[in-house]
Design a protein around this motif. Structure first.
Motif, PDB file in Angstrom:
ATOM      1  N   GLU A   1      14.238  65.897   1.700  1.00  0.00           N
ATOM      2  CA  GLU A   1      14.380  64.522   1.249  1.00  0.00           C
ATOM      3  C   GLU A   1      13.011  63.848   1.219  1.00  0.00           C
ATOM      4  O   GLU A   1      12.125  64.156   2.005  1.00  0.00           O
TER       5      GLU A   1
ATOM      6  N   ALA B   1      10.468  60.380  13.833  1.00  0.00           N
ATOM      7  CA  ALA B   1      11.642  60.871  13.108  1.00  0.00           C
ATOM      8  C   ALA B   1      11.362  61.124  11.628  1.00  0.00           C
ATOM      9  O   ALA B   1      12.165  61.776  10.966  1.00  0.00           O
TER      10      ALA B   1
ATOM     11  N   GLY C   1      12.153  66.208   6.606  1.00  0.00           N
ATOM     12  CA  GLY C   1      13.499  65.717   6.361  1.00  0.00           C
ATOM     13  C   GLY C   1      14.344  66.653   5.540  1.00  0.00           C
ATOM     14  O   GLY C   1      15.238  66.226   4.814  1.00  0.00           O
TER      15      GLY C   1
ATOM     16  N   ASN D   1      16.758  57.482   2.112  1.00  0.00           N
ATOM     17  CA  ASN D   1      18.192  57.327   2.336  1.00  0.00           C
ATOM     18  C   ASN D   1      18.492  56.958   3.789  1.00  0.00           C
ATOM     19  O   ASN D   1      19.352  56.111   4.069  1.00  0.00           O
ATOM     20  N   GLU D   2      17.761  57.558   4.723  1.00  0.00           N
ATOM     21  CA  GLU D   2      17.981  57.260   6.141  1.00  0.00           C
ATOM     22  C   GLU D   2      17.581  55.832   6.481  1.00  0.00           C
ATOM     23  O   GLU D   2      18.256  55.159   7.270  1.00  0.00           O
TER      24      GLU D   2
ATOM     25  N   ASN E   1      17.712  53.322   4.393  1.00  0.00           N
ATOM     26  CA  ASN E   1      18.763  52.486   3.826  1.00  0.00           C
ATOM     27  C   ASN E   1      19.993  52.439   4.735  1.00  0.00           C
ATOM     28  O   ASN E   1      20.616  51.381   4.907  1.00  0.00           O
ATOM     29  N   ILE E   2      20.341  53.579   5.326  1.00  0.00           N
ATOM     30  CA  ILE E   2      21.477  53.618   6.265  1.00  0.00           C
ATOM     31  C   ILE E   2      21.192  52.740   7.483  1.00  0.00           C
ATOM     32  O   ILE E   2      22.032  51.945   7.921  1.00  0.00           O
ATOM     33  N   LEU E   3      19.978  52.873   8.035  1.00  0.00           N
ATOM     34  CA  LEU E   3      19.610  52.082   9.210  1.00  0.00           C
ATOM     35  C   LEU E   3      19.637  50.585   8.903  1.00  0.00           C
ATOM     36  O   LEU E   3      20.117  49.783   9.721  1.00  0.00           O
TER      37      LEU E   3
ATOM     38  N   PRO F   1      11.717  59.211   8.882  1.00  0.00           N
ATOM     39  CA  PRO F   1      12.940  58.908   8.132  1.00  0.00           C
ATOM     40  C   PRO F   1      12.733  58.958   6.621  1.00  0.00           C
ATOM     41  O   PRO F   1      11.682  58.576   6.110  1.00  0.00           O
ATOM     42  N   SER F   2      13.742  59.444   5.937  1.00  0.00           N
ATOM     43  CA  SER F   2      13.717  59.485   4.473  1.00  0.00           C
ATOM     44  C   SER F   2      14.133  58.125   3.918  1.00  0.00           C
ATOM     45  O   SER F   2      14.574  57.235   4.659  1.00  0.00           O
TER      46      SER F   2
END
Length: 267
Positions: A193, A237, A190, A242-243, A245-247, A239-240
């Motif tokens: 991240e 993917a 990432g 932060n990612e 949390n966005i999702l 995901p981090s």
């Protein structure tokens, strides 16, 4: 008490290996737990987690540990798998066979490199199932990939401690090579991240499933393999935090529908 006559190791790769967690699920023979502890200590690993072991602790486990009693004493026993995996940013499961819906599959050598790379972001886990039946599909859902030891097809059955020995050897070899500068530089996934820990991913998957039901995209009475396929997708993917949390923010707004969008009382 007999003195420790084993030679002292130099240039121990304790940082990377210290982040690797060995997790045993519902082990039925306590002697195998002792054998696993010995295999781990041979290769410089120390974080052993046990999920609902049968007949443990026991004198048989202590005897099989053969000098790794300190590792057994520090082993943590958990009532459920999610607790044992808490905080892990990468989880690989071991399996002798693929399932109907295929998981990404790694060799032991590739798995060692994968785990050590992810360990730059936080704890990682290598998951082993029951001696006779291995891991269930639900337990494998917690994993981002499978590790399969390429045994001879005529006799592929490996003792639990032997399987742990093979994989911890590969981990130690990879860590030593990285410490000598022979391996590619270890970088966190990432772009630097921090990868989302296991518990955050599980909350995301629960949120995703709930939202898909609200949107009538997922029929809870006939889910087929949808959630399992989506887990595979997001596992690829890496995901981090932060990612994720966005999702989850996207899911929250999607579930509200057009009426709820832009309503400050609902926001």
């Amino acid at each position: 008490m007999a003195k420790d006559t084993q030679p002292k190791m130099t240039n121990e790769p304790t940082g990377a290996l210290g982040a690797v967690r060995i997790v045993l699920v519902n082990t039925t023979h306590p002697g195998n737990i002792g054998g696993v502890a010995r295999a781990m200590k041979n290769m410089g690993l120390s974080d052993l987690r046990l999920v609902n072991p049968q007949g443990y602790p026991s004198a048989e486990a202590t005897a099989r540990a053969s000098g790794a009693h300190d590792l057994l004493a520090r082993a943590r026993v958990h009532d459920d798998l999610d607790t044992a995996l808490a905080g892990c940013c990468r989880v690989l499961g071991t399996s002798a066979r693929q399932r109907t819906l295929r998981w990404p599959e790694l060799t032991p050598r590739a798995a060692a490199a994968d785990l050590l790379q992810a360990a730059s972001s936080g704890p990682v886990a290598l998951l082993f199932g029951r001696e006779r039946t291995g891991l269930t599909n639900e337990e494998l859902d917690r994993c981002q990939a499978l590790v399969t030891i390429p045994t001879h097809p005529d006799y592929s059955s490996l003792n639990l401690a032997a399987a742990v020995q093979v994989l911890t050897y590969e981990l130690r070899l990879a860590a030593l090579e990285a410490g000598q500068g022979d391996a590619a530089p270890v970088e966190s996934p990432g772009g630097g991240e921090v990868g989302a820990p296991h518990e955050e991913l599980e909350r995301f998957y629960a949120h995703l499933e709930e939202t898909l039901q609200v949107l009538d995209f997922l029929d809870p009475d006939n889910p087929r393999h949808l959630m399992r396929r989506l887990r595979r997708l997001f596992a690829r993917a890496h995901p981090s935090v932060n990612e994720v949390n966005i999702l989850r923010g996207i899911l929250t707004h999607a579930a509200r529908g057009p009426v709820g969008r832009g309503n400050p009382e609902r926001d």
